[in-house]
Design a protein around this motif. Structure first.
Motif, PDB file in Angstrom:
ATOM      1  N   SER A   1       4.570  -9.241  10.032  1.00  0.00           N
ATOM      2  CA  SER A   1       3.851 -10.068   9.074  1.00  0.00           C
ATOM      3  C   SER A   1       4.047 -11.529   9.495  1.00  0.00           C
ATOM      4  CB  SER A   1       4.464  -9.787   7.700  1.00  0.00           C
ATOM      5  OG  SER A   1       3.979 -10.672   6.756  1.00  0.00           O
ATOM      6  N   ALA A   2       3.468 -12.449   8.760  1.00  0.00           N
ATOM      7  CA  ALA A   2       3.666 -13.875   9.023  1.00  0.00           C
ATOM      8  C   ALA A   2       5.025 -14.315   8.499  1.00  0.00           C
ATOM      9  CB  ALA A   2       2.568 -14.672   8.334  1.00  0.00           C
TER      10      ALA A   2
ATOM     11  N   THR B   1       1.438 -17.630   4.886  1.00  0.00           N
ATOM     12  CA  THR B   1       0.138 -17.171   4.381  1.00  0.00           C
ATOM     13  C   THR B   1      -0.225 -17.909   3.089  1.00  0.00           C
ATOM     14  OG1 THR B   1       0.740 -15.019   5.290  1.00  0.00           O
ATOM     15  CG2 THR B   1      -1.238 -15.092   3.944  1.00  0.00           C
TER      16      THR B   1
ATOM     17  N   GLU C   1       0.320 -14.497  11.318  1.00  0.00           N
ATOM     18  CA  GLU C   1       0.817 -13.330  12.062  1.00  0.00           C
ATOM     19  C   GLU C   1       0.866 -13.629  13.566  1.00  0.00           C
ATOM     20  OE1 GLU C   1      -0.548 -13.012   9.158  1.00  0.00           O
ATOM     21  OE2 GLU C   1       0.729 -11.495   8.226  1.00  0.00           O
TER      22      GLU C   1
ATOM     23  N   PHE D   1      -1.753  -7.084   9.161  1.00  0.00           N
ATOM     24  CA  PHE D   1      -2.632  -7.809   8.234  1.00  0.00           C
ATOM     25  C   PHE D   1      -4.044  -8.071   8.776  1.00  0.00           C
ATOM     26  CE2 PHE D   1      -3.235 -12.158   5.957  1.00  0.00           C
ATOM     27  CZ  PHE D   1      -3.686 -11.588   4.781  1.00  0.00           C
TER      28      PHE D   1
ATOM     29  N   ARG E   1      -3.558  -8.973   0.447  1.00  0.00           N
ATOM     30  CA  ARG E   1      -2.180  -9.481   0.455  1.00  0.00           C
ATOM     31  C   ARG E   1      -1.195  -8.319   0.643  1.00  0.00           C
ATOM     32  NH1 ARG E   1      -0.943 -14.586  -0.826  1.00  0.00           N
ATOM     33  NH2 ARG E   1       0.630 -14.128   0.733  1.00  0.00           N
ATOM     34  N   GLY E   2      -0.213  -8.577   1.459  1.00  0.00           N
ATOM     35  CA  GLY E   2       0.773  -7.528   1.760  1.00  0.00           C
ATOM     36  C   GLY E   2       0.248  -6.501   2.747  1.00  0.00           C
ATOM     37  N   GLY E   3      -0.887  -6.816   3.378  1.00  0.00           N
ATOM     38  CA  GLY E   3      -1.604  -5.839   4.199  1.00  0.00           C
ATOM     39  C   GLY E   3      -0.928  -5.418   5.492  1.00  0.00           C
ATOM     40  N   SER E   4       0.136  -6.095   5.890  1.00  0.00           N
ATOM     41  CA  SER E   4       0.774  -5.638   7.128  1.00  0.00           C
ATOM     42  C   SER E   4       1.454  -4.276   6.936  1.00  0.00           C
ATOM     43  CB  SER E   4       1.739  -6.688   7.677  1.00  0.00           C
ATOM     44  OG  SER E   4       2.604  -7.104   6.687  1.00  0.00           O
ATOM     45  N   ASP E   5       1.713  -3.890   5.680  1.00  0.00           N
ATOM     46  CA  ASP E   5       2.191  -2.520   5.443  1.00  0.00           C
ATOM     47  C   ASP E   5       1.107  -1.517   5.845  1.00  0.00           C
ATOM     48  OD1 ASP E   5       4.665  -3.246   4.393  1.00  0.00           O
ATOM     49  OD2 ASP E   5       3.839  -3.512   2.385  1.00  0.00           O
TER      50      ASP E   5
HETATM   51  N1  ASP Z   1       1.129 -12.226   5.611  1.00  0.00           N
HETATM   52  C1  ASP Z   1       0.319 -11.423   4.747  1.00  0.00           C
HETATM   53  C2  ASP Z   1       0.592 -11.783   3.296  1.00  0.00           C
HETATM   54  O1  ASP Z   1       1.432 -12.626   3.019  1.00  0.00           O
HETATM   55  C3  ASP Z   1       0.475  -9.968   4.990  1.00  0.00           C
HETATM   56  C4  ASP Z   1       1.815  -9.381   4.643  1.00  0.00           C
HETATM   57  O2  ASP Z   1       2.768 -10.076   4.351  1.00  0.00           O
HETATM   58  O3  ASP Z   1       1.935  -8.157   4.667  1.00  0.00           O
HETATM   59  O4  ASP Z   1      -0.025 -11.269   2.426  1.00  0.00           O
END
Ligand code: ASP
Ligand code: MG
Length: 403
Positions: free
Chosen positions: A41-42, A47, A74, A136, A150-154
């Motif tokens: 992730s970043a 982000t 990222e 992401f 958001r949170g898409g690197s999962d």
């Molecule tokens: N960097 C992105 C976010 O903050 C993706 C992630 O953290 O999974 O939403």
């Protein structure tokens, strides 16, 4: 030789010092003769900062440019991490999503991964390299950069585990795993060793922030076991898999809460077919998600009240749409955004009667009023006054023997 996907969240790569530690952790997997794919992730905060910048430029910032902008964090994290791996003598390089490519479909800012080309990266792994792939991000069929929400690197990590047919997928984060409830709210919260996809999906959707909800769904559909662990602790984490803990015959597995809901009541709506549809149609057309809904039986056969919840960020727009909706009539609108939704979750509920009663009784004992209720087979959610959130979590945690 097994292939492991190691995903690192924003706090795990939050500074150069942390990135160096992460590189050392990856080296341990390398020493154990694993093949490795790293997804990152970043760096934490980056982000958010980019999103803020887009808002400063325009409050209608073009979605396609938004994705180019917010996916930039990222790239930085992955090149720093690949550089750090090379510094400790490992063969590594970064891959941006479009370079594989990771093909996505759907709208900008909420795209979903459709296909990943694995060839180049596999060649690199087979030559002893450690690829570091940006989470992401993706690329659309029209060759535009996309992001996965958001949170898409999962979601990236789960999709990568799927398309590369990985043997395991480890999500490294800043907590030791999934807890029975938020440890910040209740010190008695306990780490869950093993949780089913269904339960985790409910927990994540209902406010537990450990993983992106749609990534759990993807893992469930593809039967990918996930390990959630802390980057900076050696303790074992939580396994998310098909079935939950066999030895734990608890009715409730976890308790989640959200504080970003708002409640709207339409008083004295005409009680006839089509009215509910007329109320919710403009909301749906404007992509406003309606969550809990209650409608009373009309006492006089003519009018009734309808109460529902939306995300707090949508309340202004929802009220505007309701007020200009000339297909409906009502006496007044009441709104309340000082509410929170408390949910108890567990597959054990399916086979145990009386769970609803125990929940309501425990809340009643603390004089906590329930405003709205919604249930599914494995969860019960109630809406309450926000000021009682912590107390409600604590009393339910105790009631269902999670302390
Ligand atoms: N960097 C992105 C976010 O903050 C993706 C992630 O953290 O999974 O939403
Ligand atoms: Mg994250």
């Amino acid at each position: 030789m097994s292939l492991v996907v190691l995903k690192f969240g924003g706090t795990s790569v939050g500074s150069c010092e942390k990135i160096i530690k992460v590189a050392k952790l990856i080296k341990k997997y390398h020493k154990k003769k694993n093949k490795i794919i790293v997804v990152s992730s970043a760096m934490s905060g980056v982000t958010n900062d980019l999103i803020k910048k887009s808002k400063t430029i325009s409050n209608k910032f073009e979605k396609s440019e938004y994705d180019v902008l917010v996916s930039a964090g990222e790239q930085i994290a992955c090149s720093l991490l690949a550089g750090s791996l090379m510094d400790i003598g490992l063969k590594s390089r970064s891959w941006l999503s479009w370079q594989l490519p990771i093909l996505t479909e759907g709208n900008h800012a909420s795209s979903r991964i459709k296909k990943i080309n694995t060839k180049e990266v596999l060649d690199f792994i087979n030559k002893g390299g450690i690829p570091v792939i940006t989470g992401f991000q993706g690329i659309s069929i029209n060759k535009r950069i996309t992001t996965l929400g958001r949170g898409g690197s999962d979601s990236s990590a789960i999709a990568i585990a799927k398309f590369f047919n990985a043997d395991s997928c480890i999500i490294y984060t800043d907590v030791e795993g999934v807890y029975t409830t938020d440890p910040k709210v209740n010190l008695r919260a306990k780490k869950i060793n093993k949780i089913s996809y269904e339960e985790m999906l409910e927990m994540a959707s209902l406010g537990t922030k450990v993983m992106q909800p749609s990534s759990i769904q993807d893992a469930m559909l593809n039967n990918i076991t996930i390990d959630v662990k802390s980057t900076f602790s050696k303790k074992s984490g939580t396994k998310i898999t098909i079935e939950n803990d066999d030895f734990n015959n608890k009715v409730v597995t976890g308790i989640a809460y959200t504080k970003n809901d708002a409640k709207i009541t339409l008083v004295s709506v005409v009680d006839k077919p089509g009215v509910a549809a007329n109320i919710f149609k403009p909301l749906a057309n404007n992509e406003i998600n309606v969550d809990m809904v209650v409608q009373n039986i009309s006492a006089n056969g003519k009018e009734t009240d309808i109460t529902f919840t939306v995300k707090r960020e949508d309340i202004k727009n929802s009220l505007k749409l309701l007020k200009k909706n000339n297909k409906i009539s009502y006496k007044k609108i009441i709104q309340d955004d000082k509410v929170s939704k408390i949910s108890i979750i567990g597959v054990g509920m399916i086979s145990s009667p009386g769970v609803t009663y125990r929940m309501f009784k425990a809340l009643a004992k603390k004089k906590i009023n329930i405003m709205v209720i919604s249930t599914s087979e494995i969860k019960i959610s109630v809406l309450i006054n926000q000021k009682h959130t912590n107390e409600a979590v604590k009393v339910l945690h105790q009631e269902f023997n999670l302390d």
